[in-house]
Enzyme design. Structure first.
Site, mmCIF file in Angstrom:
data_model
loop_
_atom_site.group_PDB
_atom_site.id
_atom_site.type_symbol
_atom_site.label_atom_id
_atom_site.label_comp_id
_atom_site.label_asym_id
_atom_site.label_seq_id
_atom_site.Cartn_x
_atom_site.Cartn_y
_atom_site.Cartn_z
ATOM 1 N N SER A 19 6.952 55.142 45.379
ATOM 2 C CA SER A 19 7.995 54.116 45.190
ATOM 3 C C SER A 19 7.441 52.694 45.306
ATOM 4 C CB SER A 19 9.085 54.329 46.240
ATOM 5 O OG SER A 19 9.986 53.243 46.211
ATOM 6 N N THR A 66 17.034 57.326 46.975
ATOM 7 C CA THR A 66 16.653 57.688 45.620
ATOM 8 C C THR A 66 16.760 59.204 45.462
ATOM 9 O OG1 THR A 66 15.012 57.325 43.893
ATOM 10 C CG2 THR A 66 14.143 57.679 46.111
ATOM 11 N N LYS A 70 21.139 60.712 45.943
ATOM 12 C CA LYS A 70 22.110 59.654 45.629
ATOM 13 C C LYS A 70 23.557 60.123 45.717
ATOM 14 C CE LYS A 70 19.360 56.410 42.938
ATOM 15 N NZ LYS A 70 19.283 55.627 41.698
ATOM 16 N N ASP A 107 22.328 49.355 41.493
ATOM 17 C CA ASP A 107 21.586 49.472 40.227
ATOM 18 C C ASP A 107 22.278 48.726 39.082
ATOM 19 O OD1 ASP A 107 19.260 50.863 40.882
ATOM 20 O OD2 ASP A 107 20.255 52.807 40.762
HETATM 21 P P1 NAP Z 1 18.115 61.561 34.619
HETATM 22 O O1 NAP Z 1 19.360 61.472 35.418
HETATM 23 O O2 NAP Z 1 17.240 62.762 34.763
HETATM 24 O O3 NAP Z 1 18.528 61.420 33.072
HETATM 25 C C1 NAP Z 1 17.556 61.580 32.068
HETATM 26 C C2 NAP Z 1 18.177 61.242 30.704
HETATM 27 O O4 NAP Z 1 17.128 61.338 29.732
HETATM 28 C C3 NAP Z 1 19.266 62.208 30.252
HETATM 29 O O5 NAP Z 1 20.202 61.510 29.494
HETATM 30 C C4 NAP Z 1 18.481 63.195 29.371
HETATM 31 O O6 NAP Z 1 19.279 63.811 28.382
HETATM 32 C C5 NAP Z 1 17.517 62.247 28.708
HETATM 33 N N1 NAP Z 1 16.325 62.930 28.210
HETATM 34 C C6 NAP Z 1 15.307 63.438 28.957
HETATM 35 N N2 NAP Z 1 14.362 63.981 28.154
HETATM 36 C C7 NAP Z 1 14.809 63.807 26.878
HETATM 37 C C8 NAP Z 1 14.288 64.164 25.604
HETATM 38 N N3 NAP Z 1 13.112 64.778 25.470
HETATM 39 N N4 NAP Z 1 15.008 63.820 24.511
HETATM 40 C C9 NAP Z 1 16.189 63.180 24.627
HETATM 41 N N5 NAP Z 1 16.746 62.839 25.803
HETATM 42 C C10 NAP Z 1 16.061 63.145 26.918
HETATM 43 O O7 NAP Z 1 17.166 60.319 34.894
HETATM 44 P P2 NAP Z 1 17.578 58.849 35.400
HETATM 45 O O8 NAP Z 1 17.471 58.780 36.863
HETATM 46 O O9 NAP Z 1 18.850 58.479 34.744
HETATM 47 O O10 NAP Z 1 16.365 57.972 34.824
HETATM 48 C C11 NAP Z 1 16.241 57.733 33.424
HETATM 49 C C12 NAP Z 1 15.157 56.682 33.183
HETATM 50 O O11 NAP Z 1 15.547 55.444 33.735
HETATM 51 C C13 NAP Z 1 13.817 57.044 33.830
HETATM 52 O O12 NAP Z 1 12.805 56.751 32.902
HETATM 53 C C14 NAP Z 1 13.711 56.120 35.009
HETATM 54 O O13 NAP Z 1 12.388 55.728 35.274
HETATM 55 C C15 NAP Z 1 14.507 54.924 34.548
HETATM 56 N N6 NAP Z 1 15.132 54.205 35.663
HETATM 57 C C16 NAP Z 1 14.816 52.898 35.828
HETATM 58 C C17 NAP Z 1 15.393 52.181 36.845
HETATM 59 C C18 NAP Z 1 15.046 50.728 37.028
HETATM 60 O O14 NAP Z 1 15.362 50.148 38.074
HETATM 61 N N7 NAP Z 1 14.445 50.098 36.053
HETATM 62 C C19 NAP Z 1 16.321 52.792 37.715
HETATM 63 C C20 NAP Z 1 16.613 54.131 37.510
HETATM 64 C C21 NAP Z 1 16.011 54.826 36.476
HETATM 65 P P3 NAP Z 1 20.141 65.158 28.711
HETATM 66 O O15 NAP Z 1 21.383 64.669 29.381
HETATM 67 O O16 NAP Z 1 20.367 65.740 27.376
HETATM 68 O O17 NAP Z 1 19.273 65.993 29.609
#
Ligand code: NAP
Length: 274
Positions: A19, A66, A70, A107
């Site tokens: 992290s 995290t 959550k 967030d």
């Molecule tokens: P999550 O809950 O696991 O959600 C993942 C999302 O990605 C789902 O919508 C999933 O679709 C989609 N996905 C995964 N693999 C895919 C593929 N091959 N093709 C199409 N769609 C795909 O993850 P999360 O926590 O929301 O995080 C998502 C991203 O945001 C990560 O990259 C993370 O690093 C980033 N993030 C950034 C911050 C920041 O502060 N900048 C904060 C949180 C997260 P399905 O629903 O179909 O599975």
């Protein structure tokens, strides 16, 4: 110098050793001259309630939350912000003066703050397309609708999750197709597509055009293939670092009552990855 008076804040998660939060918060405490320290505690799934009990018992100054905790922490706190009630998920626990614990989700506010910093953009009256329907997408959808977006379109691989995420935007939310990206003012990648060494893209960059703002929530790498393609086409495009800093800055303020030194946090994050 750590002493018997030092306040301790922590992040719980699994995995959590990677992290950036300790880097951000310790830089902020130092820059603000506060006698606080921030550490990471690996806490396995199933132990979230025990971790909240530890927050109370040890009188920690604050706790970030995290994956995978959550949602689970929400049942263990005394009160929740509106965003936590809507999302059913918290990323920040705030000990109140009377001993109660309040759950917040910073967030969404962090995302909106990052957008103002990076693109000088306010989502009020704008059309937003969100790629993805996971935790980060839900935060962005809820925050954009609450901030007055004219429309929030969710595009996701799994239809059921898209429907649930779009529902968080109420009357302005709907489920869309990849082609809907073309008509949005702001396009947000909230999928994990493009993370790490993944060379794939969350949507065809040919759907993007000048005049739009593109945000990829991913910050590892700092430039995903999708961001690189957008930039190569002359489209304004930003990564997820400002959201990460923004959500930490809100948590810092909630815990300490002091405005976060955002520039010191950004420099620490950039030096960490250099
Ligand atoms: P999550 O809950 O696991 O959600 C993942 C999302 O990605 C789902 O919508 C999933 O679709 C989609 N996905 C995964 N693999 C895919 C593929 N091959 N093709 C199409 N769609 C795909 O993850 P999360 O926590 O929301 O995080 C998502 C991203 O945001 C990560 O990259 C993370 O690093 C980033 N993030 C950034 C911050 C920041 O502060 N900048 C904060 C949180 C997260 P399905 O629903 O179909 O599975």
């Amino acid at each position: 110098m750590i002493s018997g008076h030092t306040n301790v804040a922590a992040v719980i998660g699994d995995p959590v050793r990677h992290s950036l939060s300790p880097t951000l918060h310790n830089a902020a405490f130092a820059a603000s001259g506060l006698d606080w320290v921030y550490v990471a505690f690996p806490v396995p799934a199933g132990d979230a309630v025990a971790a909240v009990a530890a927050l109370r018992t040890l009188r920690l100054g604050g706790m970030s939350v995290t994956m995978p905790h959550k949602s689970a922490v929400v049942a263990a706190v005394d009160e929740c912000s509106t965003a936590v009630e809507a999302l059913g998920a918290a990323n920040c626990l705030v000990p109140l003066a009377d001993g109660r614990i309040r759950a917040e989700n910073t967030d969404g506010e962090g995302f909106l703050a990052g957008l103002r910093t990076d693109a000088d953009l306010d989502v009020a009256g704008r059309h937003v397309a969100v790629l993805g329907a996971g935790g980060a997408a839900r935060d962005v959808v809820q925050a954009c609708a609450a901030a007055g977006a004219a429309g929030v379109t969710v595009v996701n691989r799994s239809a059921d999750r898209a429907v649930a995420a779009a529902g968080l935007a109420g009357a302005v939310g709907r489920v869309g197709e990849p082609s809907d990206v073309a008509t949005a003012d702001l396009v947000v990648n909230a999928t994990s597509v493009g993370m790490g060494a993944d060379p794939s893209m969350p949507c065809d960059p040919a759907l993007l055009h000048g005049g739009q703002v593109i945000v990829d929530l991913i910050y590892e790498p700092r430039e995903t293939p999708w961001l690189a393609a957008a930039r190569a086409a002359g489209i304004e495009a930003h990564n997820g670092l400002s959201m990460l800093i923004g959500q930490a800055a809100v948590a810092f303020r909630l815990w300490t009552g002091v405005e976060a030194p955002v520039q010191a946090m950004r420099e620490a994050a950039e030096n960490k990855s250099a």
